[in-house]
Design a protein around this motif. Structure first.
Motif, PDB file in Angstrom:
ATOM      1  N   LYS A   1      64.524  51.952  58.854  1.00 29.66           N
ATOM      2  CA  LYS A   1      65.081  52.043  60.204  1.00 29.66           C
ATOM      3  C   LYS A   1      63.999  52.395  61.219  1.00 29.66           C
ATOM      4  O   LYS A   1      63.963  51.837  62.328  1.00 29.66           O
ATOM      5  N   VAL A   2      63.095  53.306  60.856  1.00 34.72           N
ATOM      6  CA  VAL A   2      62.029  53.715  61.767  1.00 34.72           C
ATOM      7  C   VAL A   2      61.045  52.565  61.996  1.00 34.72           C
ATOM      8  O   VAL A   2      60.626  52.304  63.134  1.00 34.72           O
ATOM      9  N   ILE A   3      60.682  51.877  60.932  1.00 36.77           N
ATOM     10  CA  ILE A   3      59.747  50.758  61.069  1.00 36.77           C
ATOM     11  C   ILE A   3      60.351  49.650  61.930  1.00 36.77           C
ATOM     12  O   ILE A   3      59.686  49.090  62.807  1.00 36.77           O
ATOM     13  N   GLU A   4      61.623  49.349  61.710  1.00 34.69           N
ATOM     14  CA  GLU A   4      62.282  48.317  62.515  1.00 34.69           C
ATOM     15  C   GLU A   4      62.386  48.737  63.978  1.00 34.69           C
ATOM     16  O   GLU A   4      62.203  47.905  64.886  1.00 34.69           O
ATOM     17  N   ALA A   5      62.659  50.024  64.224  1.00 34.46           N
ATOM     18  CA  ALA A   5      62.740  50.504  65.604  1.00 34.46           C
ATOM     19  C   ALA A   5      61.392  50.396  66.299  1.00 34.46           C
ATOM     20  O   ALA A   5      61.318  50.097  67.505  1.00 34.46           O
ATOM     21  N   HIS A   6      60.314  50.616  65.554  1.00 33.18           N
ATOM     22  CA  HIS A   6      58.982  50.455  66.139  1.00 33.18           C
ATOM     23  C   HIS A   6      58.741  48.990  66.507  1.00 33.18           C
ATOM     24  O   HIS A   6      58.221  48.678  67.590  1.00 33.18           O
TER      25      HIS A   6
ATOM     26  N   LEU B   1      61.778  52.679  69.173  1.00 29.45           N
ATOM     27  CA  LEU B   1      61.272  53.958  68.667  1.00 29.45           C
ATOM     28  C   LEU B   1      60.483  54.646  69.771  1.00 29.45           C
ATOM     29  O   LEU B   1      59.392  54.218  70.130  1.00 29.45           O
ATOM     30  N   LYS B   2      61.043  55.693  70.327  1.00 30.71           N
ATOM     31  CA  LYS B   2      60.446  56.358  71.492  1.00 30.71           C
ATOM     32  C   LYS B   2      59.542  57.526  71.112  1.00 30.71           C
ATOM     33  O   LYS B   2      58.491  57.727  71.718  1.00 30.71           O
ATOM     34  N   GLU B   3      59.972  58.332  70.120  1.00 31.46           N
ATOM     35  CA  GLU B   3      59.208  59.531  69.765  1.00 31.46           C
ATOM     36  C   GLU B   3      59.470  59.899  68.313  1.00 31.46           C
ATOM     37  O   GLU B   3      60.575  59.695  67.794  1.00 31.46           O
ATOM     38  N   VAL B   4      58.458  60.466  67.677  1.00 28.60           N
ATOM     39  CA  VAL B   4      58.607  61.125  66.378  1.00 28.60           C
ATOM     40  C   VAL B   4      57.810  62.419  66.474  1.00 28.60           C
ATOM     41  O   VAL B   4      56.681  62.414  66.973  1.00 28.60           O
TER      42      VAL B   4
ATOM     43  N   LEU C   1      52.448  55.027  68.559  1.00 30.53           N
ATOM     44  CA  LEU C   1      53.685  55.447  69.209  1.00 30.53           C
ATOM     45  C   LEU C   1      53.460  55.712  70.690  1.00 30.53           C
ATOM     46  O   LEU C   1      52.359  56.101  71.101  1.00 30.53           O
ATOM     47  N   PRO C   2      54.487  55.541  71.504  1.00 26.30           N
ATOM     48  CA  PRO C   2      54.356  55.855  72.929  1.00 26.30           C
ATOM     49  C   PRO C   2      54.048  57.338  73.127  1.00 26.30           C
ATOM     50  O   PRO C   2      54.517  58.179  72.367  1.00 26.30           O
ATOM     51  N   GLN C   3      53.246  57.636  74.131  1.00 23.33           N
ATOM     52  CA  GLN C   3      52.973  59.025  74.501  1.00 23.33           C
ATOM     53  C   GLN C   3      53.619  59.288  75.855  1.00 23.33           C
ATOM     54  O   GLN C   3      53.091  58.890  76.893  1.00 23.33           O
TER      55      GLN C   3
ATOM     56  N   PHE D   1      61.735  65.099  63.400  1.00 25.48           N
ATOM     57  CA  PHE D   1      62.715  64.515  64.311  1.00 25.48           C
ATOM     58  C   PHE D   1      62.243  63.120  64.715  1.00 25.48           C
ATOM     59  O   PHE D   1      61.038  62.893  64.889  1.00 25.48           O
ATOM     60  N   VAL D   2      63.199  62.213  64.892  1.00 24.50           N
ATOM     61  CA  VAL D   2      62.915  60.843  65.312  1.00 24.50           C
ATOM     62  C   VAL D   2      63.842  60.510  66.486  1.00 24.50           C
ATOM     63  O   VAL D   2      65.053  60.766  66.425  1.00 24.50           O
TER      64      VAL D   2
END
Length: 357
Positions: free
Chosen positions: A277-282, A287-290, A314-316, A232-233
């Motif tokens: 999309k995930v890399i750009e969101a980071h 990008l909040k959570e994976v 990633l944020p914790q 999940f992303v």
């Protein structure tokens, strides 16, 4: 059902405060053999080794599949299993894809409930604790012939479990290896799927990552699964998860997370997730959570993603801000009878099933 209770139970030696997952087994197991085109009697018997030949076709040609399930004990000692009908349907889907005979509901669910009831004392109390249950089907015919076997065994074994991967993990996005391919057995819980994943995971471990995010075999541009989990992303306040396919396992925990998210009113999109999309969101901070989900782990939050030599932290998030942890709590509370079950997922295992049958 043929019942042979253990004359030397080991439950008295079980320390629920000090055990390791996966190498301590409960006192009994379920066995049922298939021969001459039909399943025989279900046997509930003491756990232990069985006589097999190295020429057994399941070992040589890979006709083997399994399921992962859990039983839970609430504070009052009641025992529950979770959505067993989903596992029953999926093991038969896997068996069919691997040209093995399907098991009946009576064999699967009847044997499961009888085993869990008899060995309910093995289920440890406490948050995160459970009994991990492994139903499996495998070819037992002794023959070195590359064909569909004529003899099979259905079995259920179980081991006490604590939550693992409790700490966030770092994962590597695979840009070469794939878990499954079009036309293959990715949607089945085939034993060989896991064997094929070990070497790429070993390479990722050597680079400092605990697991792999598998990508599609043709372009490596889309997420599929992570390790042995569905993935999940979360970007901003929307959750994305890939649709199931012949390459992606229809996970019971995955489906439960989707339904729990919808119940909370969280926007969840079931669609392909591109690596880009995930890399750009980071990079832009959305990008909040994976995270990954599965029966054994429930939820594993990722602390970093590795891609083409770069490590992306990633944020914790705390529980009150994390969709992953919030949905995990919702799920575990239902499984352990802490919360109401609006979906009818929780199935009570009645006491003394064998005596009352």
């Amino acid at each position: 059902m043929i019942i042979q209770k253990s004359t030397n139970p080991r439950i008295s030696n079980f320390d629920p405060e000090n055990f390791s997952f996966g190498n301590m087994f409960i006192d009994h197991m379920i066995i049922c053999e298939y021969e001459n085109g039909k399943w025989g009697d279900v046997k509930l018997m003491p756990y232990g080794p069985l006589p097999f030949s190295p020429a057994m076709m399941g070992v040589n040609y890979g006709q083997a599949c399994f399921e992962g399930m859990k039983a839970y004990k609430d504070k009052d000692g009641q025992v529950f299993i979770f959505r067993p009908e989903k596992n029953f349907a999926r093991i038969n889907k896997s068996a069919n894809r691997l040209a093995m005979p399907e098991v009946t509901e009576e064999i699967f669910l009847g044997g499961l409930k009888a085993l869990v009831d008899l060995d309910r004392d093995w289920i440890p109390y406490g948050e995160g604790n459970s009994l991990y249950i492994r139903p499996l089907i495998f070819a037992t015919e002794e023959a070195l012939k590359a064909r569909i076997a004529n003899k099979f065994m259905f079995a259920i074994v179980a081991t006490p479990a604590k939550s693992y991967y409790s700490e966030p993990v770092a994962v590597k996005i695979s840009d070469y290896y794939s878990r499954a391919a079009n036309g293959g057995v990715g949607s089945a819980k085939a034993a060989g799927n896991y064997a094929a994943s070990f070497y790429p995971t070993k390479l990722a471990n050597e680079e400092g990552y605990e697991q792999i995010i598998w990508t599609d075999d043709s372009t490596h541009e889309y997420f599929e699964e992570s390790g042995t989990m569905n993935v999940f992303v979360r970007i901003n306040d929307t959750i994305y998860t890939p649709p199931t396919s012949e390459k992606i396992l229809d996970g019971v925990t995955r489906d439960s997370f989707i339904q729990l998210a919808k119940r909370r009113g969280i926007d969840i999109q079931i669609e392909p997730i591109s690596v880009k999309k995930v890399i750009e969101a980071h990079k832009n901070g959305t990008l909040k959570e994976v995270w990954g989900v599965g029966t054994a782990v429930v939820t594993t939050v990722f602390k970093a993603i590795g891609y083409q030599g770069e490590r992306l932290d990633l944020p914790q998030l705390p529980l009150e801000e994390s969709f992953a942890l919030t949905l995990q709590k919702d799920l575990v509370d239902i499984q352990t009878n802490v919360a109401e079950d609006p979906f009818g997922w929780r199935v009570l295992v009645e006491k003394n099933i064998l005596e009352n049958a």
